[in-house]
Design a protein around this motif. Structure first.
Motif, PDB file in Angstrom:
ATOM      1  N   ASN A 124       0.995  -1.060  -0.173  1.00 24.84           N
ATOM      2  CA  ASN A 124      -0.194   0.086  -0.271  1.00 24.84           C
ATOM      3  C   ASN A 124       0.930   1.025  -0.059  1.00 24.84           C
ATOM      4  N   SER A 125       2.236   0.510  -0.533  1.00 26.05           N
ATOM      5  CA  SER A 125       2.843   2.361  -0.385  1.00 26.05           C
ATOM      6  C   SER A 125       2.764   3.153  -1.617  1.00 26.05           C
ATOM      7  N   ARG A 126       2.746   4.552  -1.633  1.00 21.65           N
ATOM      8  CA  ARG A 126       2.305   5.452  -2.939  1.00 21.65           C
ATOM      9  C   ARG A 126       2.800   4.912  -3.955  1.00 21.65           C
ATOM     10  N   ALA A 127       3.846   4.629  -3.780  1.00 14.90           N
ATOM     11  CA  ALA A 127       4.683   4.024  -5.332  1.00 14.90           C
ATOM     12  C   ALA A 127       3.707   2.614  -5.873  1.00 14.90           C
ATOM     13  N   ALA A 128       2.827   2.039  -5.164  1.00 18.44           N
ATOM     14  CA  ALA A 128       2.640   0.473  -5.288  1.00 18.44           C
ATOM     15  C   ALA A 128       1.146   1.288  -5.628  1.00 18.44           C
ATOM     16  N   ARG A 129       0.434   1.983  -5.217  1.00 19.65           N
ATOM     17  CA  ARG A 129      -0.748   2.741  -5.485  1.00 19.65           C
ATOM     18  C   ARG A 129      -0.695   3.223  -6.511  1.00 19.65           C
ATOM     19  N   ILE A 130       0.675   4.178  -7.095  1.00 18.04           N
ATOM     20  CA  ILE A 130       0.484   4.626  -8.255  1.00 18.04           C
ATOM     21  C   ILE A 130       0.476   3.741  -9.614  1.00 18.04           C
ATOM     22  N   ALA A 131       1.534   2.751  -9.142  1.00 22.22           N
ATOM     23  CA  ALA A 131       2.014   1.739 -10.119  1.00 22.22           C
ATOM     24  C   ALA A 131       0.163   0.990 -10.395  1.00 22.22           C
ATOM     25  N   GLY A 132       0.167   0.728  -9.144  1.00 18.43           N
ATOM     26  CA  GLY A 132      -1.425  -0.303  -9.615  1.00 18.43           C
ATOM     27  C   GLY A 132      -2.814   0.294 -10.055  1.00 18.43           C
ATOM     28  N   ALA A 133      -2.720   1.481  -9.895  1.00 17.02           N
ATOM     29  CA  ALA A 133      -3.628   2.453  -9.896  1.00 17.02           C
ATOM     30  C   ALA A 133      -3.512   2.908 -11.859  1.00 17.02           C
ATOM     31  N   CYS A 134      -2.112   2.746 -12.575  1.00 17.60           N
ATOM     32  CA  CYS A 134      -1.794   2.886 -14.030  1.00 17.60           C
ATOM     33  C   CYS A 134      -2.150   1.435 -14.446  1.00 17.60           C
ATOM     34  N   ILE A 135      -2.068   0.801 -13.395  1.00 15.13           N
ATOM     35  CA  ILE A 135      -2.349  -0.851 -14.954  1.00 15.13           C
ATOM     36  C   ILE A 135      -3.710  -0.845 -14.837  1.00 15.13           C
ATOM     37  N   ILE A 136      -4.433  -0.521 -13.891  1.00 18.24           N
ATOM     38  CA  ILE A 136      -5.759  -1.002 -13.810  1.00 18.24           C
ATOM     39  C   ILE A 136      -6.457  -0.109 -14.858  1.00 18.24           C
ATOM     40  N   THR A 137      -6.377   0.995 -14.982  1.00 18.25           N
ATOM     41  CA  THR A 137      -7.043   2.506 -15.769  1.00 18.25           C
ATOM     42  C   THR A 137      -6.544   1.874 -17.057  1.00 18.25           C
ATOM     43  N   ALA A 138      -4.867   2.031 -16.976  1.00 15.24           N
ATOM     44  CA  ALA A 138      -5.087   1.430 -18.636  1.00 15.24           C
ATOM     45  C   ALA A 138      -5.354   0.395 -19.198  1.00 15.24           C
ATOM     46  N   LEU A 139      -5.159  -0.809 -18.859  1.00 10.80           N
ATOM     47  CA  LEU A 139      -5.793  -2.583 -18.352  1.00 10.80           C
ATOM     48  C   LEU A 139      -7.667  -2.085 -18.841  1.00 10.80           C
ATOM     49  N   CYS A 140      -8.524  -1.757 -18.099  1.00 10.86           N
ATOM     50  CA  CYS A 140      -9.629  -1.388 -18.426  1.00 10.86           C
ATOM     51  C   CYS A 140      -9.909  -0.940 -19.138  1.00 10.86           C
ATOM     52  N   GLY A 141      -9.306   0.878 -19.357  1.00  6.28           N
ATOM     53  CA  GLY A 141      -9.233   1.121 -20.967  1.00  6.28           C
ATOM     54  C   GLY A 141      -9.248   0.758 -22.295  1.00  6.28           C
ATOM     55  N   LEU A 142      -8.326  -0.444 -22.012  1.00  5.63           N
ATOM     56  CA  LEU A 142      -8.041  -1.055 -23.500  1.00  5.63           C
ATOM     57  C   LEU A 142      -8.626  -2.356 -23.714  1.00  5.63           C
ATOM     58  N   TYR A 143      -9.414  -2.438 -22.351  1.00  4.90           N
ATOM     59  CA  TYR A 143     -10.678  -3.927 -22.527  1.00  4.90           C
ATOM     60  C   TYR A 143     -11.608  -3.106 -23.216  1.00  4.90           C
ATOM     61  N   THR A 144     -12.552  -1.898 -22.267  1.00  6.18           N
ATOM     62  CA  THR A 144     -13.287  -1.235 -22.709  1.00  6.18           C
ATOM     63  C   THR A 144     -13.036  -0.530 -24.570  1.00  6.18           C
ATOM     64  N   ALA A 145     -12.015  -0.313 -25.162  1.00  8.69           N
ATOM     65  CA  ALA A 145     -11.853  -0.121 -26.109  1.00  8.69           C
ATOM     66  C   ALA A 145     -12.239  -1.247 -27.217  1.00  8.69           C
ATOM     67  N   GLY A 146     -11.413  -1.912 -26.228  1.00 12.35           N
ATOM     68  CA  GLY A 146     -10.724  -4.048 -27.618  1.00 12.35           C
ATOM     69  C   GLY A 146     -12.964  -3.710 -28.083  1.00 12.35           C
ATOM     70  N   SER A 158      -9.159   9.872  -8.002  1.00 17.04           N
ATOM     71  CA  SER A 158      -9.457  10.527  -7.179  1.00 17.04           C
ATOM     72  C   SER A 158      -8.593   9.662  -5.626  1.00 17.04           C
ATOM     73  N   HIS A 159      -8.278   9.017  -5.497  1.00 18.74           N
ATOM     74  CA  HIS A 159      -7.318   7.609  -4.321  1.00 18.74           C
ATOM     75  C   HIS A 159      -6.191   8.482  -4.256  1.00 18.74           C
ATOM     76  N   LEU A 160      -5.392   8.149  -5.563  1.00 17.25           N
ATOM     77  CA  LEU A 160      -4.581   9.197  -5.847  1.00 17.25           C
ATOM     78  C   LEU A 160      -3.841  10.349  -5.260  1.00 17.25           C
ATOM     79  N   LEU A 161      -4.739  11.354  -5.734  1.00 17.01           N
ATOM     80  CA  LEU A 161      -4.735  12.437  -6.144  1.00 17.01           C
ATOM     81  C   LEU A 161      -5.308  12.798  -4.285  1.00 17.01           C
TER      82      LEU A 161
END
Length: 345
Positions: free
Chosen positions: A152-174, A194-197
């Protein structure tokens, strides 16, 4: 944010109702009337003025979209083609299992036979075959579980949010960016950002309104889509009605199975009550056994998608155990049997 978002939606729906009365949302006139009453009764003139402005912006947005429609059809994706091939290569048990799984993961229903489609329709489970926010929500939950060991470190949260948002976006578009899938993606993106900011998850109604505003701003004409209307009304029911309804039965403490059943039932009832008028408006039918169907099908669908995603991922790595594929096929057959039984009632 809430009155402004609903004012925008009301203006968009009102313009659609005036221009295309037979294709407009049933909620259009209700939203318009509620917004106008709110503006007239509001003690704060600045809020009433802003609501009126957003109402007018909604109408203008729909007129702009009517002249130059937004294109949401992304088209077929090579990734979805690859997933489809791997689904058939798994060797799932059951004649219709690969076709059902393909519909669940990619939204492609061209291979489903008429009997299977009819069983889903008559049992009130057509929404499971139509790729929607439910499916993306399950995938989001699976990704959250997979990334939880990162900490739950900030770096882990940022990386997780980026990965999840990117993969969900690709799935939505695909998968073609269906209105309900886009709604789910916007919910995920807003919550992750919002969780990151802010260090916290937004209130559900705030997320709802922001997603609604973004989607209508980008494509106002989507207000006439049945999938769009049903998706947002279902979420509104979950946000507004489900919490008090779910709290009605508090259980006896500990691992109370009745408490879990009631939570699932209240979720289903909340969605159904909010979507029933629009579902009747568009399809002239209401599922008689929706509660039995949802209590049976939704847990099975979640397990099917979780085991299927694990099977596909491990199969791509050459490590998939046959028992996992067998379990996935058995779950699909169980779902099919349950829905056929309900459809025959």
């Amino acid at each position: 944010m809430v009155p402004l978002s609903f004012s925008l939606a009301a203006g968009t729906a009102f313009a659609a109702a005036v221009s295309r009365p037979f294709e407009s949302a049933l909620a259009g006139s209700i939203l318009a009337a509620a917004t106008l009453v709110f503006c007239a009764a509001s003690p704060r003139r600045d809020r009433a003025a802003m609501c009126t402005l957003f109402f007018c912006l909604g109408m203008l947005g729909w007129c702009r979209d009517a002249l130059a429609p937004s294109q949401w059809d992304i088209g077929a994706s090579a990734a979805m083609d690859s997933i489809e091939k791997r689904i058939y290569a798994l060797g799932l048990a059951g004649e219709h299992s690969p076709d059902i799984l393909k519909a669940l993961l990619t939204g492609r229903r061209d291979s489903l036979d008429r009997g299977t489609t009819e069983a889903f329709r008559r049992s009130g489970a057509s929404h499971i075959l139509a790729l929607s926010g439910l499916h993306l929500g399950i995938i989001y939950g699976c990704m959250r579980k997979l990334l939880s060991p990162a900490g739950n470190s900030r770096a882990a949260r940022i990386a997780g949010a980026c990965i999840i948002t990117a993969l969900c976006g690709l799935y939505t578009a695909g998968t073609g960016a269906a209105p309900s899938t886009v709604r789910a993606f916007l919910f995920i993106a807003v919550n992750e950002c919002s969780h990151l900011l802010c260090g916290r998850i937004r209130r559900p109604i705030g997320t709802f309104c922001l997603a609604l505003t973004i989607q209508l701003a980008v494509s106002p004409g989507i207000i006439s889509s049945a999938g769009f209307q049903l998706s947002y009304l279902a979420m509104l029911g979950i946000i507004v009605l489900n919490p008090p309804l779910s709290a009605w039965y508090r259980g006896f403490g500990g691992a109370d199975p009745l408490r879990y059943i009631w939570k699932c039932a209240s979720l289903s009832i909340s969605c159904q009550l909010f979507t029933a008028p629009v579902a009747w408006w568009h399809f002239r039918s209401l599922p008689a056994y929706f509660l039995i169907t949802n209590l049976t099908a939704l847990p099975l669908t979640s397990m099917i998608m979780a085991t299927a995603l694990a099977s596909l991922a491990l199969d791509a790595a050459g490590l998939c155990p046959r028992a996992l594929v067998t379990l996935c096929g058995t779950l699909i057959q169980t779902l099919e049997f349950c829905l056929e039984t309900i459809a025959s009632l």
